[in-house]
Design an enzyme around this catalytic site. Structure first.
Site, PDB file in Angstrom:
ATOM      1  N   HIS A 113       0.831  -1.198   0.000  1.00 19.50           N
ATOM      2  CA  HIS A 113       0.000   0.000   0.000  1.00 19.50           C
ATOM      3  C   HIS A 113       0.872   1.255   0.000  1.00 19.50           C
ATOM      4  CE1 HIS A 113      -4.020  -1.872   1.519  1.00 19.50           C
ATOM      5  NE2 HIS A 113      -3.502  -2.512   0.484  1.00 19.50           N
ATOM      6  N   GLU A 115       0.815   3.996   1.747  1.00 20.23           N
ATOM      7  CA  GLU A 115       1.264   4.494   3.047  1.00 20.23           C
ATOM      8  C   GLU A 115       2.499   3.733   3.533  1.00 20.23           C
ATOM      9  OE1 GLU A 115      -3.325   4.622   3.029  1.00 20.23           O
ATOM     10  OE2 GLU A 115      -1.734   3.359   2.225  1.00 20.23           O
ATOM     11  N   CYS A 141      -6.251   1.737   5.097  1.00 20.95           N
ATOM     12  CA  CYS A 141      -6.822   0.504   5.627  1.00 20.95           C
ATOM     13  C   CYS A 141      -6.374   0.348   7.089  1.00 20.95           C
ATOM     14  CB  CYS A 141      -6.372  -0.699   4.796  1.00 20.95           C
ATOM     15  SG  CYS A 141      -4.615  -1.112   4.977  1.00 20.95           S
ATOM     16  N   CYS A 144      -2.492  -0.039   7.401  1.00 22.71           N
ATOM     17  CA  CYS A 144      -1.792   1.217   7.115  1.00 22.71           C
ATOM     18  C   CYS A 144      -2.045   2.239   8.221  1.00 22.71           C
ATOM     19  CB  CYS A 144      -2.210   1.772   5.758  1.00 22.71           C
ATOM     20  SG  CYS A 144      -1.552   0.800   4.378  1.00 22.71           S
TER      21      CYS A 144
END
Length: 191
Positions: A113, A115, A141, A144
């Site tokens: 992801h 992040e 999410c 993250c």
């Protein structure tokens, strides 16, 4: 409009532009820009690790679902009683995915992801995000959100909610200022 709102909008538009132009995911283009003391200190995109096959090299998203390059489709995933839906795009044959979660499952196994990529770059540079703002195109999410909490960012500004769940309440409970700021795609008209 106050100064902070203008900066939030500017950095979030920058994150959105980075996602649209540079993400390699066939489904969702996501970027995270971490800004500290009014300067960007890290940019992360969703995608595979360097040197790995990117999602958009395997999958193609269309209005009627996901398609996979023919060479990545195994015989045991195709219904032999029905002719698979296929088409040719840029000289490559794609076959419609019979499993609507095929891309999502592949992505969970292979992609990082945005992040996590942004935080990882900070760690590699021995820089910290303490007190910084993370501008993310999609709400983080749960995993993250935990990483952003651990990195000690002070604020998270996001444009779009993430349909697979998010960690917004978790971040708020940890004292992070969470701001939802839907964006107009105005940067495209200025380039």
């Amino acid at each position: 409009m106050d100064k902070q709102h203008l900066w939030d909008e500017t950095w979030l538009q920058f994150a959105d532009m980075m996602a649209v132009r540079h993400s390699k995911c066939a489904s969702k283009s996501v970027a995270c820009v971490i800004v500290k003391d009014e300067k960007p200190i890290s940019i992360g995109l969703n995608g595979t690790p360097p040197g790995h096959t990117n999602c958009n090299e395997i999958f193609l998203k269309r209005d009627d679902g996901f398609y996979k390059r023919a060479e990545y489709v195994s015989a045991n995933t195709v219904d032999l009683l029905e002719t698979p839906v296929s088409f040719i795009h840029d000289g490559v044959t794609y076959i419609k995915c019979s499993d609507p979660y095929d891309h999502h499952n592949w992505s969970k196994q292979h992609e990082i992801h945005a992040e996590i990529n942004a935080i990882g770059k900070l760690a590699a540079d021995s820089t910290n995000a303490f007190g910084a703002t993370a501008y993310v195109t999609h709400s983080p999410c749960h995993a993250c959100s935990l990483a952003l909490i651990a990195s000690r960012v002070a604020r998270v500004v996001y444009a779009v909610g993430y349909e697979h769940g998010d960690g917004l309440d978790l971040m708020r409970e940890s004292g992070i200022d969470v701001v939802h700021m839907p964006l107009e795609k105005s940067f495209k008209n200025t380039l």
